[in-house]
Design a protein around this motif. Sequence first.
Motif, short mmCIF file in Angstrom:
data_model
loop_
_atom_site.label_atom_id
_atom_site.label_comp_id
_atom_site.label_asym_id
_atom_site.label_seq_id
_atom_site.Cartn_x
_atom_site.Cartn_y
_atom_site.Cartn_z
N UNK A 1 44.21 43.60 36.77
CA UNK A 1 43.97 44.27 35.50
C UNK A 1 42.51 44.09 35.13
N UNK A 2 41.84 45.17 34.77
CA UNK A 2 40.44 45.04 34.37
C UNK A 2 39.79 46.40 34.35
N UNK A 3 38.56 46.41 33.85
CA UNK A 3 37.82 47.67 33.78
C UNK A 3 38.50 48.72 32.92
N UNK A 4 39.31 48.25 31.96
CA UNK A 4 39.99 49.17 31.05
C UNK A 4 40.75 50.25 31.81
N UNK A 5 41.44 49.88 32.89
CA UNK A 5 42.10 50.86 33.75
C UNK A 5 43.62 50.84 33.68
N UNK A 6 44.21 49.91 32.93
CA UNK A 6 45.65 49.69 33.03
C UNK A 6 46.45 50.96 32.70
N UNK A 7 46.15 51.57 31.58
CA UNK A 7 46.87 52.78 31.22
C UNK A 7 46.45 53.94 32.11
N UNK A 8 45.14 54.03 32.35
CA UNK A 8 44.62 55.17 33.12
C UNK A 8 45.26 55.25 34.50
N UNK A 9 45.35 54.12 35.22
CA UNK A 9 45.86 54.21 36.59
C UNK A 9 47.38 54.30 36.62
N UNK A 10 48.04 53.89 35.55
CA UNK A 10 49.51 53.85 35.54
C UNK A 10 50.12 55.09 34.90
N UNK A 11 49.30 55.90 34.29
CA UNK A 11 49.81 56.97 33.41
C UNK A 11 50.85 57.84 34.10
#
Lengths: 723, 182
Positions: A109-119
């Motif tokens: 988890x990092x780079x503010x990607x959690x929602x973006x990559x999981x959407x």
Amino acid sequence: MTVQISRRGFLIGSAAGSTALLVGLGSNGVLAAAGEAKLAAALNPFVRIDASGVVTVILKHFEMGQGTSTGLTTLVAEELDADWEKVDTEFAPSDGSRYANLMFGLQGTGGSTATANSYMQYREAGAVARDLLVRAAAQTWGVDPDSITIERSILTSGPHFGHFGEFVELASTLEVSSDPVVKTPDQFRLIGNQRLHRKDNSNKTDGTAVFAMDIKLPGMIYAAIARSPKFGGSVISFDDRDAKQVGGFIAAQVLPNKAGVVAFAKNTWSAFQARDALSVEWDFANAESRSTFEIVSAQKALLDHPQFDVNHDISLSSVASTIASAPRKIEAEFTFPFLAHAPLEPLNCTIAPTKSGVIMYDGCQFPGLSHPTVAAILDLDPSQVEIKTLYAGGSFGRRANPMSDYNAEAAMAFAVSGRKLPVKLVWSREDDLRGGHYRSQTAHRATIALGAEGNITAWDHRIVTKSIMKGTAFEPVLVREGIDSTSVEGIAEGLYDIPNHAVGLSDFETAVPVLWWRSVGHTHTGFVMETLLDMVASETRQDPIEMRLAMLDPKGTNQARMISAINLVRMMSGWEEGDKRGFACHYSFNTCVAVVADVSVNGKDVHVNKLYMAVDCGVAVNPDIIRAQMEGGAGFALAAIYRGEITLTDGEVDQFNFPDYELLRNGEMPEIEVGIVSSNAAPSGVGEPGVPPTGPAVANAIFAQTGTRILNLPMTKAGFNFV
Amino acid sequence: MACSLAKVLPCETRIPSSDWDCQTERAEQMKYQLKINGEIRSVDVEPGTPLLWVLRDELGLTGTKFGCGVAYCGACTVHIDGYPSRSCQTFIEDAVDSEITTIEGATDRVAKAVQAAWREKDVVQCGWCQSGQVMSAIGLLTENPKPSDEEIKEYMYGNACRCVTYLRINEAVKLASRKLEA
């Protein structure tokens, strides 16, 4: 047990003996060939629906407060039309084959990607489960699947109705549809819902949420480590005579890498006391022994001779003559201090023996790195290592360490303890603030040439900072031709049209370990860029907002998003020509944030009254969490720009604990109004992007009120007090 | 006195080297009785152990958190005789004659109002400081059921939140105040 793999890689099944529908990711058909027992173990799902109808969303991302446990749950619950109150969450085990961050290729988890990559992934998992339940119900009732609707986990068709749990057994035997159909935005009920509450707001207000530090296992011993007072030092010898006077002390041992001496004790307090009582002789031959003023001087000297030209097509030398002959120039030099992340739960983790190897309990941000690191130190096969992820009491980047530093320490401590008892490693607050892995001390210098009309004609920009990525697993991706992209992000690849924009970079070498700190390179580049543009606007008597809008090409996707955010914050704040407030905007982590800061200055006393923040982060999955992250990001930035600094004297950190590294306090937080740009584009990050534009908006407001430019952080260096 | 871990496991299973065995016990452990959340609890710890670590390591009351150890962040706030106190700077000897309430035992009317308000306002982020915030807020509203904005900020100043949830904390305190009034 039945298992199937869909064309798109989804795997479903029902666990043997228990009626539950599981939807997860298959690994290209290999699983299907394995035996049933293996399949049950191998089926690490995203969604599990049990016979009572409870939906459990398995979170591939950890929760450090950023709200991802609510976000990923929203995505699944949306597609299922599940009853929000009947959806549970569970942290995923360490399994890079199924739970990788799609933007990193490993679990983390990092780079503010959690929602973006999981959407899409989590929505599709929810859609697969929905489709199976609907067809199972249709078959049971003998009705057309299209006649079935779902409201709050109840399927209905004419006179028939039933909850999810009634259909999981049949559903898990049906063929998976080849293309799960996800909802269109007009069908959203939970995505974008303003009134959805966080999934973790109940257990975090009654003390029942389990964080890593809350783990206690039978026979567990506690470990604290005496680390070198100067970064890069190593142990020569130690004496534990005084430690033996500490009740509860068990033993002390040098870590195998000689980076410290670990004290074992029967509880945390004794471990700290015993560790403090150790007398250690250090070898400082390779240690950093400079003081902060020497590091600042060394960095400024490096600004004269950049090591790299960041833009191939526009070198620093190619813009030199334009700058030399310019009728007007703006020159500025900026310095930024080391900063500690200081998550409120100090670093800790527990490693315990299992039948086949070990299990690590951790608020684990990067299982994809921690897992192989722990395995290698303990000389175990990765299959012998399990990671149990628990809530993390903040991170701000600190827990995601390319070296997995505190996990590695715990593994070494477990190794030297004899591997028989669970070992809990705990850092004190002093360990945390004095332990390195800081936002890098950094210097910038810019010379901006202005033409006769006040237009920018050339820009010479130089940066000196220590590379975060070199020597890490991320180097192959994030370092190109010697240039660490995180050293220059926000300057070299910004949204603005700037003619003849040359960027130079020098890596700064120091034994002080540096790390990404909430918004990484943007922590300094955002401040520099937005202060410089304010200087240009002021010098050329332009409105700072109009000037920036003129530098953004609306045909660019992200430029257009930024224009929307700027226009929204202008409207929210009622910005006027000649406004005495401060403006800044910054694009980071694929998100646009624009800020107007309203401050009052009385002599040297500054009070930030209000921040207006507008954000374009694509579709707003959880609007209230977006607001919370903007508030938190702004507050995090304020603590840093007001007074945050880690300084060294002869290589030793001057700060010890919160009294000399003050966090922002209740009462210091300005009013904050957040506006979210309406969008149906794929979501982007919100954890970090609120940080970069907040500091320069406040600095620009202080300039508007006082005429004083703040170029050296923290702002207390300029004599300002924040009241 | 034998190494205290020997109560749990034989010495030779603990540590690989015989040098490590049972060479430590200097300060004698003492038995203390504490009144926590309405119950009498007995613990054997070294004199001078902070209440925080007694709660967390000995009694399993891990809702009380460690943040700084120097009474500067408020994560370890519990009530001692009804008043919010920093358990990291309260030594076991000084706690024996007092009524101690931790987040696990915060169940009165004020506590319920505060926790409900916290949830309605979605205050929490990482959550590590929130037990302490909730305990302080209960203290505030018990003393002063209708605090002004300034009184809230002043009272809650000592509870640091690294996620910076203060705006919501203050909103939640006001909401809890209204709930109590109703």
